[in-house]
Enzyme design. Structure first.
Site, PDB file in Angstrom:
ATOM      1  N   ARG A  54       0.866  -1.187   0.000  1.00 23.02           N
ATOM      2  CA  ARG A  54       0.000   0.000   0.000  1.00 23.02           C
ATOM      3  C   ARG A  54       0.902   1.237   0.000  1.00 23.02           C
ATOM      4  NH1 ARG A  54      -3.434  -2.774  -1.542  1.00 23.02           N
ATOM      5  NH2 ARG A  54      -5.491  -3.196  -0.659  1.00 23.02           N
ATOM      6  N   GLU A  84      -2.541   7.359  -5.123  1.00 25.01           N
ATOM      7  CA  GLU A  84      -2.855   6.647  -6.367  1.00 25.01           C
ATOM      8  C   GLU A  84      -4.316   6.760  -6.781  1.00 25.01           C
ATOM      9  OE1 GLU A  84      -1.768   2.549  -5.204  1.00 25.01           O
ATOM     10  OE2 GLU A  84      -3.878   2.037  -5.438  1.00 25.01           O
TER      11      GLU A  84
HETATM   12  P1  NAD Z   1      -1.736 -11.108   5.043  1.00 27.10           P
HETATM   13  O1  NAD Z   1      -2.786 -10.606   5.961  1.00 27.10           O
HETATM   14  O2  NAD Z   1      -1.723 -12.562   4.669  1.00 27.10           O
HETATM   15  O3  NAD Z   1      -0.288 -10.764   5.654  1.00 27.10           O
HETATM   16  C1  NAD Z   1       0.068  -9.530   6.202  1.00 27.10           C
HETATM   17  C2  NAD Z   1       1.174  -9.794   7.224  1.00 27.10           C
HETATM   18  O4  NAD Z   1       1.684  -8.538   7.653  1.00 27.10           O
HETATM   19  C3  NAD Z   1       0.652 -10.540   8.473  1.00 27.10           C
HETATM   20  O5  NAD Z   1       1.435 -11.692   8.694  1.00 27.10           O
HETATM   21  C4  NAD Z   1       0.829  -9.504   9.582  1.00 27.10           C
HETATM   22  O6  NAD Z   1       1.145 -10.082  10.840  1.00 27.10           O
HETATM   23  C5  NAD Z   1       1.983  -8.685   9.033  1.00 27.10           C
HETATM   24  N1  NAD Z   1       2.158  -7.386   9.673  1.00 27.10           N
HETATM   25  C6  NAD Z   1       1.228  -6.591  10.274  1.00 27.10           C
HETATM   26  N2  NAD Z   1       1.826  -5.493  10.792  1.00 27.10           N
HETATM   27  C7  NAD Z   1       3.145  -5.596  10.500  1.00 27.10           C
HETATM   28  C8  NAD Z   1       4.279  -4.779  10.776  1.00 27.10           C
HETATM   29  N3  NAD Z   1       4.179  -3.638  11.455  1.00 27.10           N
HETATM   30  N4  NAD Z   1       5.488  -5.191  10.349  1.00 27.10           N
HETATM   31  C9  NAD Z   1       5.626  -6.353   9.672  1.00 27.10           C
HETATM   32  N5  NAD Z   1       4.593  -7.175   9.386  1.00 27.10           N
HETATM   33  C10 NAD Z   1       3.362  -6.798   9.788  1.00 27.10           C
HETATM   34  O7  NAD Z   1      -1.816 -10.191   3.759  1.00 27.10           O
HETATM   35  P2  NAD Z   1      -1.282 -10.526   2.277  1.00 27.10           P
HETATM   36  O8  NAD Z   1      -2.333 -11.249   1.509  1.00 27.10           O
HETATM   37  O9  NAD Z   1       0.083 -11.123   2.351  1.00 27.10           O
HETATM   38  O10 NAD Z   1      -1.217  -9.049   1.663  1.00 27.10           O
HETATM   39  C11 NAD Z   1      -0.288  -8.095   2.144  1.00 27.10           C
HETATM   40  C12 NAD Z   1      -0.670  -6.726   1.603  1.00 27.10           C
HETATM   41  O11 NAD Z   1      -0.484  -6.727   0.182  1.00 27.10           O
HETATM   42  C13 NAD Z   1      -2.155  -6.354   1.794  1.00 27.10           C
HETATM   43  O12 NAD Z   1      -2.355  -5.717   3.051  1.00 27.10           O
HETATM   44  C14 NAD Z   1      -2.416  -5.413   0.656  1.00 27.10           C
HETATM   45  O13 NAD Z   1      -2.213  -4.107   1.115  1.00 27.10           O
HETATM   46  C15 NAD Z   1      -1.324  -5.746  -0.375  1.00 27.10           C
HETATM   47  N6  NAD Z   1      -1.838  -6.246  -1.665  1.00 27.10           N
HETATM   48  C16 NAD Z   1      -1.418  -5.655  -2.811  1.00 27.10           C
HETATM   49  C17 NAD Z   1      -1.864  -6.118  -4.047  1.00 27.10           C
HETATM   50  C18 NAD Z   1      -1.408  -5.502  -5.347  1.00 27.10           C
HETATM   51  O14 NAD Z   1      -2.059  -5.712  -6.384  1.00 27.10           O
HETATM   52  N7  NAD Z   1      -0.321  -4.773  -5.393  1.00 27.10           N
HETATM   53  C19 NAD Z   1      -2.776  -7.199  -4.092  1.00 27.10           C
HETATM   54  C20 NAD Z   1      -3.170  -7.795  -2.892  1.00 27.10           C
HETATM   55  C21 NAD Z   1      -2.704  -7.316  -1.678  1.00 27.10           C
END
Ligand code: NAD
Length: 334
Positions: free
Chosen positions: A237, A266
């Site tokens: 994000r 964005e």
């Molecule tokens: P997820 O919920 O499986 O994993 C997120 C991880 O981040 C969790 O393990 C959580 O404990 C950890 N986390 C929370 N706070 C943290 C911190 N301060 N420091 C380090 N780690 C921390 O989510 P995911 O499916 O792996 O997705 C991750 C992110 O990717 C989503 O939140 C979304 O913003 C982004 N995303 C982007 C796209 C894209 O098209 N670019 C698509 C899907 C998701």
């Protein structure tokens, strides 16, 4: 039941229409498509609908939620995993059913992360243009070998783990930080505290959600603590990064390269064709001037498989809502 579907492009409609035919061939559910995003200005378009279906840049703040509730909308179907655009407390207070698509294809985003890194590192975007012009000179295309490099992953959820698996295949040393590290990471890399990870990594890649606690987590101090010349990658994000501080770090040459698929502002730009417009976002335009910056417009998720999964999960979330059944994908809190 009518559903107002916001922020839709032809590709969204294609995959949602396919899923609609499969799930509701009886015509019981009707999708009303809107190209524009949901906002305080556009919320009236949900009049007469029982649900709205939204994406990453639709606004679901307390005012919009209140207006939706006033129109009789009771369900919010999010076509995305992240829900930083939703006021979860207001949604709970108003009694909305909110469901998301938690994992449409973690590998799609992980693969795009690698595509950005490989392109920026080996300058394939520039090589492509050069060779088509008959220029086969290599000057300016020097990269570095990823094998043996240290990669720091911030966030070890579904996408972080998928990215770790790919980096292992490249022969990289993988460091990871996460407040709740998954046990599966033990086979892929080493847990490190954020300061240690930032100081040791040649590539730092963000895979954690945007929360009040992670907003601008890559700001001036964190950037200064990174290894000189390191690459920063953000496919998570935009607001995880303080863009102004990143520009300063690029100008001072402390930050070696930046690859982003997401950008703080964005919602003003992405998913639309602005090629004939004057772009007034000076911060974005400044980023575009660096030869060591690569930007894509939030396309990490954009594969056939992920689009099918988004549509299928959206309709299974809707089925739970219509049946009053429990739903695994409910969004309940921060
Ligand atoms: P997820 O919920 O499986 O994993 C997120 C991880 O981040 C969790 O393990 C959580 O404990 C950890 N986390 C929370 N706070 C943290 C911190 N301060 N420091 C380090 N780690 C921390 O989510 P995911 O499916 O792996 O997705 C991750 C992110 O990717 C989503 O939140 C979304 O913003 C982004 N995303 C982007 C796209 C894209 O098209 N670019 C698509 C899907 C998701």
């Amino acid at each position: 039941m009518k559903i107002a579907v916001f922020s839709t492009q032809p590709y969204d409609r294609r995959f949602l229409d396919e899923a609609l035919l499969r799930h509701h061939p009886d015509g019981r559910v009707e999708l009303l498509y809107h190209t524009g995003s949901l906002s305080r200005q556009s919320v009236a378009l949900a009049q007469g609908c029982g649900a709205v279906c939204v994406f990453v840049n639709d606004v679901l703040d307390a005012k919009v939620l209140k207006a939706l509730a006033g129109l009789g909308v009771a369900a919010i179907l999010m076509r995305c995993a992240g829900y930083n655009n939703l006021d979860t407390a207001a949604a709970a207070k108003l009694g909305f059913f909110v469901a998301r698509v938690p994992a449409y294809s973690p590998e799609a985003v992980a693969e795009h992360t690698l595509a950005l890194i490989l392109t920026l590192n080996r300058h394939t975007h520039r090589a492509y243009a050069r060779v088509r012009e008959g220029n086969f000179a290599l000057d300016g295309l020097l990269g570095s070998t990823l094998h043996g490099k240290t990669v720091g992953l911030i966030g070890l959820g579904k996408i972080g783990l998928a990215t770790a698996r790919i980096f292992r295949g490249f022969g990289c040393r993988v460091l990871g930080c996460d407040p709740l590290p998954p046990t599966a990471f033990a086979q892929l890399g080493t847990i490190a505290a954020l300061p240690e990870l930032l100081a040791a990594s040649d590539i730092v890649s963000l895979h954690c959600p945007l929360l009040p606690s992670t907003h601008h987590m890559l700001g001036e101090a964190a950037l200064a603590s990174m290894k000189p010349g390191a690459m920063l990658v953000n496919t998570s994000r935009g607001a995880l990064i303080d863009t102004g501080a990143v520009i300063d770090a690029l100008k001072s040459r402390h930050l070696g390269a930046l690859a982003i698929d997401v950008y703080e502002q964005e919602s003003e730009l992405f998913f639309l064709d602005h090629s004939a417009d004057i772009i007034t976002d000076d911060v974005f335009q400044r980023l575009m001037t660096f030869p060591n910056v690569l930007v894509t417009g939030h396309q990490g998720f954009f594969t056939i498989e992920a689009m099918r999964e988004i549509a299928a999960t959206t309709f299974s979330n809707l089925a739970c809502y219509l049946a009053g059944a429990s739903c695994d994908n409910l969004v309940t809190g921060p």
